[in-house]
Design a protein around this motif. Structure first.
Motif, PDB file in Angstrom:
ATOM      1  N   GLU A   1       0.835  -1.198   0.000  1.00 17.76           N
ATOM      2  CA  GLU A   1       0.000   0.000   0.000  1.00 17.76           C
ATOM      3  C   GLU A   1       0.875   1.255   0.000  1.00 17.76           C
ATOM      4  N   ASP A   2       1.967   1.198   0.760  1.00 11.33           N
ATOM      5  CA  ASP A   2       2.897   2.326   0.772  1.00 11.33           C
ATOM      6  C   ASP A   2       3.570   2.477  -0.583  1.00 11.33           C
ATOM      7  N   VAL A   3       3.949   1.334  -1.182  1.00 12.78           N
ATOM      8  CA  VAL A   3       4.549   1.371  -2.527  1.00 12.78           C
ATOM      9  C   VAL A   3       3.559   1.988  -3.503  1.00 12.78           C
ATOM     10  N   ALA A   4       2.297   1.560  -3.441  1.00 16.55           N
ATOM     11  CA  ALA A   4       1.276   2.072  -4.359  1.00 16.55           C
ATOM     12  C   ALA A   4       1.118   3.584  -4.194  1.00 16.55           C
ATOM     13  N   ALA A   5       0.998   4.034  -2.961  1.00 17.32           N
ATOM     14  CA  ALA A   5       0.823   5.470  -2.719  1.00 17.32           C
ATOM     15  C   ALA A   5       2.048   6.248  -3.182  1.00 17.32           C
ATOM     16  N   TRP A   6       3.226   5.725  -2.915  1.00 15.73           N
ATOM     17  CA  TRP A   6       4.461   6.398  -3.304  1.00 15.73           C
ATOM     18  C   TRP A   6       4.580   6.481  -4.822  1.00 15.73           C
ATOM     19  N   LEU A   7       4.284   5.363  -5.509  1.00 10.08           N
ATOM     20  CA  LEU A   7       4.392   5.368  -6.973  1.00 10.08           C
ATOM     21  C   LEU A   7       3.389   6.324  -7.606  1.00 10.08           C
ATOM     22  N   LEU A   8       2.202   6.426  -7.035  1.00 10.53           N
ATOM     23  CA  LEU A   8       1.215   7.367  -7.578  1.00 10.53           C
ATOM     24  C   LEU A   8       1.694   8.812  -7.457  1.00 10.53           C
ATOM     25  N   ARG A   9       2.459   9.096  -6.398  1.00 11.76           N
ATOM     26  CA  ARG A   9       2.971  10.460  -6.224  1.00 11.76           C
ATOM     27  C   ARG A   9       4.110  10.772  -7.196  1.00 11.76           C
ATOM     28  N   GLN A  10       4.737   9.744  -7.761  1.00 12.02           N
ATOM     29  CA  GLN A  10       5.873   9.951  -8.665  1.00 12.02           C
ATOM     30  C   GLN A  10       5.347  10.226 -10.072  1.00 12.02           C
ATOM     31  N   THR A  11       4.972  11.434 -10.328  1.00 16.41           N
ATOM     32  CA  THR A  11       4.348  11.792 -11.612  1.00 16.41           C
ATOM     33  C   THR A  11       5.326  11.705 -12.772  1.00 16.41           C
ATOM     34  N   TRP A  12       6.615  11.634 -12.496  1.00 13.02           N
ATOM     35  CA  TRP A  12       7.615  11.596 -13.553  1.00 13.02           C
ATOM     36  C   TRP A  12       7.928  10.174 -14.002  1.00 13.02           C
ATOM     37  N   LEU A  13       7.280   9.165 -13.407  1.00 15.94           N
ATOM     38  CA  LEU A  13       7.558   7.779 -13.801  1.00 15.94           C
ATOM     39  C   LEU A  13       7.181   7.552 -15.257  1.00 15.94           C
ATOM     40  N   PRO A  14       7.981   6.786 -16.001  1.00 11.17           N
ATOM     41  CA  PRO A  14       7.668   6.546 -17.412  1.00 11.17           C
ATOM     42  C   PRO A  14       6.435   5.667 -17.596  1.00 11.17           C
ATOM     43  N   VAL A  15       6.098   4.841 -16.593  1.00 12.99           N
ATOM     44  CA  VAL A  15       4.934   3.973 -16.704  1.00 12.99           C
ATOM     45  C   VAL A  15       3.739   4.701 -16.095  1.00 12.99           C
ATOM     46  N   PRO A  16       2.735   5.017 -16.903  1.00 19.46           N
ATOM     47  CA  PRO A  16       1.601   5.794 -16.384  1.00 19.46           C
ATOM     48  C   PRO A  16       0.619   4.921 -15.597  1.00 19.46           C
ATOM     49  N   TYR A  17       0.904   4.716 -14.332  1.00 17.50           N
ATOM     50  CA  TYR A  17      -0.013   3.943 -13.502  1.00 17.50           C
ATOM     51  C   TYR A  17      -1.182   4.816 -13.080  1.00 17.50           C
ATOM     52  N   THR A  18      -2.323   4.190 -13.011  1.00 22.06           N
ATOM     53  CA  THR A  18      -3.496   4.860 -12.455  1.00 22.06           C
ATOM     54  C   THR A  18      -4.176   3.884 -11.507  1.00 22.06           C
TER      55      THR A  18
END
Length: 121
Positions: free
Chosen positions: A9-26
């Motif tokens: 859950e922490d990974v998910a929240a952290w990755l969502l905050r990383q708007t510069w990631l090349p993989v567009p997760y939603t």
């Protein structure tokens, strides 16, 4: 930090905050909802999250230091204002009670002591 230690859950929240990631997760992505992350993203999280936590802690420490300095400054200003008021009162009280007190410069100790005695300070 092993794979078992990672809170997805922490990974998910952290990755969502990383708007510069090349993989567009939603949050609508099916893989996202099942918390199926690529191993590379887990490694990335493990490498970067501690750095981010350190930066956040440093910023919190800087903010606390700025707050402490501001509080000390306010206290110093309050003390200086009180001192100015006291000196102004002594300069006004002195001549009324037979003491010579100049408009500038230090006030004689005997005048200050007499003022404090008269005012009960």
């Amino acid at each position: 930090m092993s794979d078992e230690e990672v809170d997805l859950e922490d990974v998910a929240a952290w990755l969502l905050r990383q708007t510069w990631l090349p993989v567009p997760y939603t949050e609508d992505d099916e893989r996202w909802q099942r918390r199926e992350f690529f191993p590379a993203l887990i490694r990335f999280y493990k490498a970067e999250r501690p750095k981010e936590l350190k930066r956040e802690a440093e910023e919190a420490a800087r903010k606390a230091e700025r707050k402490r300095i501001a509080e000390e400054s306010r206290e110093a200003i309050r003390i200086a204002d009180e001192h100015r008021r006291l000196m102004r009162d002594i300069r006004a009280w002195g001549p009324e009670n037979g003491f010579f007190v100049g408009t500038r410069g230090p006030i004689p100790r005997r005048v200050v002591e007499a003022y404090r005695e008269a005012k009960g300070l």
